[in-house]
Structure formats: structure tokens, C-alpha cells
Scaffold this motif. Structure first.
Motif, PDB file in Angstrom:
ATOM      1  N   HIS A  27       0.753  -1.213   0.169  1.00 51.76           N
ATOM      2  CA  HIS A  27       0.028   0.067  -0.099  1.00 51.76           C
ATOM      3  C   HIS A  27       0.741   1.407  -0.094  1.00 51.76           C
ATOM      4  O   HIS A  27       0.593   2.163  -0.633  1.00 51.76           O
ATOM      5  N   ARG A  31       1.115   3.917  -3.268  1.00 52.99           N
ATOM      6  CA  ARG A  31       0.453   5.419  -2.726  1.00 52.99           C
ATOM      7  C   ARG A  31       1.895   6.217  -2.982  1.00 52.99           C
ATOM      8  O   ARG A  31       1.459   7.493  -3.554  1.00 52.99           O
ATOM      9  N   CYS A  49      -6.485   4.522  -1.896  1.00 57.83           N
ATOM     10  CA  CYS A  49      -5.416   4.372  -0.988  1.00 57.83           C
ATOM     11  C   CYS A  49      -5.750   5.174   0.499  1.00 57.83           C
ATOM     12  O   CYS A  49      -5.509   4.530   1.591  1.00 57.83           O
TER      13      CYS A  49
END
Length: 211
Positions: A27, A31, A49
Motif C-alpha cells: 500500500h 501510494r 489508498c
């Protein structure tokens, strides 16, 4: 093609993967890369996100299963939207696998070749043939996007980002998307019927084995 499109497809592939133990690092990586990419086309992915930021991995994994594995309307296996549970689907899956191999890419054996994260990974690695495959499956992508929106899922933003990489406008509504899907109707008794009744499936019917 927008020069950022392969990167957007790669990001969407990673975000649509099952959120296992590697999810926090995945993640963060996606991002940060999207932020650095600095393109308006990344906005829906960044919204996703932000929406899941801080969600415990086990909670997100549970939501993932409920979202994608327990509804035919929201399966990530794209040929299901056009072929249903028919013998035709088997030949479509075989053709997809052959198409990958013809372009020098071997997808993992523990997942069906129509799994959306795999198509997106292929599109990131082989942009021209991969984008063509996504265009071929536009009806499925749009139906999935609409179903996720109706479900109130943050994953809808990922599908929005993917659909926005395709040429032309999205279908105005579900009827138009279904009409697009019926451009290649199954010849057996089970095809698009699941999308009118919205029954649930056992998770094993649509999940891969590699999670």
C-alpha cells in the motif's frame, strides 16, 4: 496511450491483489509511486489508498472476501460476466493463457488467467496487447465498476481508474453495460443470468488458490 497508463495499470493490479501480510508495504509503495507520478488520472487510485489507510490487514482481508468472493456481480474473474458457467468459458480462458504466452509472459498457475489483477499486470508489462485485452473486456470492467459502486466499496475507485484508461466514454448505466456484454452471448443456459438475480456463490467458486 497516455505515458502514465502502464504505471496506473500496475498500481491497480497491486491494489486489487488480496491484502495479505505484505499489504502495508504494498500500500505504501503504490501510494508513494502514484503521488510521485503526479497525474490527474491517479486521483481515483489515491482516493482508494486514502480510504483504506490504517485499516487493519485482517479487517481489509475480510472485506475483500465479502466484496469479491461472495457475489457473482463482483467477481474479479472477467470472463464470468460474458461466458458464465459454460464450456465456452473454458476455451476463452485457454485463449487468454495462450495470448499471454505469445507475448512472453507466463502468469502464475495458481490463478485463472481472467483474474483482473493478472490482466492489469500483463497490460503494465505489455502495454499494447494488454490494453487491447482490457478493451475486449470493457463490458465486464464496467459491470464490476457499477456493482462495486452500488455496494459502496472503496474498490470502485480502482475500477474507475482502470475504465478511465480505456478509449471513449463509459456506458451511461447498467443496461448499456449489459448490452455491451451481450455482444458475445453464451450459447448455454448459464450466462448473464447471474446478474439479474444476484445470488451468492461459495468463495471457492471464484477465488484463486494462491492467497
Amino acid at each position: 496511450m497516455n505515458p502514465a497508463t502502464p504505471a496506473l495499470h500496475q498500481a491497480a493490479a497491486l491494489l486489487l491483489g488480496y491484502p495479505g501480510p505484505d499489504w502495508p508495504a504494498r500500500h505504501t509503495l503504490v501510494r508513494d509511486c502514484l503521488t510521485e507520478l503526479a497525474t490527474p488520472a491517479a486521483a481515483p487510485l489515491l482516493r482508494f489508498c486514502a480510504a483504506v489507510d490504517g485499516t487493519p490487514v485482517l479487517d481489509l482481508a475480510s472485506a475483500y472476501v465479502r466484496t469479491f468472493d461472495r457475489s457473482r456481480r463482483r467477481t474479479l474473474h472477467l470472463t464470468y460476466y460474458t461466458d458464465g458457467d459454460t464450456r465456452r468459458r473454458g476455451s476463452t480462458l485457454a485463449a487468454l493463457k495462450a495470448h499471454y504466452r505469445a507475448h512472453g509472459w507466463a502468469p502464475p498457475e495458481n490463478e485463472l488467467p481472467d483474474h483482473l489483477p493478472l490482466l492489469l499486470e500483463f497490460a503494465a508489462r505489455c502495454p499494447d496487447p494488454g490494453s487491447a485485452l482490457l478493451r475486449d473486456h470493457r463490458a465486464a470492467l464496467e459491470l464490476l465498476r457499477m456493482a462495486l459502486t452500488d455496494h459502496g466499496s472503496p474498490y470502485a475507485d480502482i475500477l474507475r481508474a482502470v475504465c478511465d484508461t480505456l478509449p471513449g466514454p463509459s456506458p451511461a448505466d447498467r443496461a448499456q453495460a449489459l448490452a455491451l456484454a451481450r455482444g458475445g452471448p453464451p450459447t448455454e443456459t448459464v450466462g448473464l443470468a447471474p446478474f439479474s438475480a444476484n445470488p451468492s456463490l461459495k468463495p471457492s467458486a471464484v477465488r484463486g488458490t494462491g492467497r
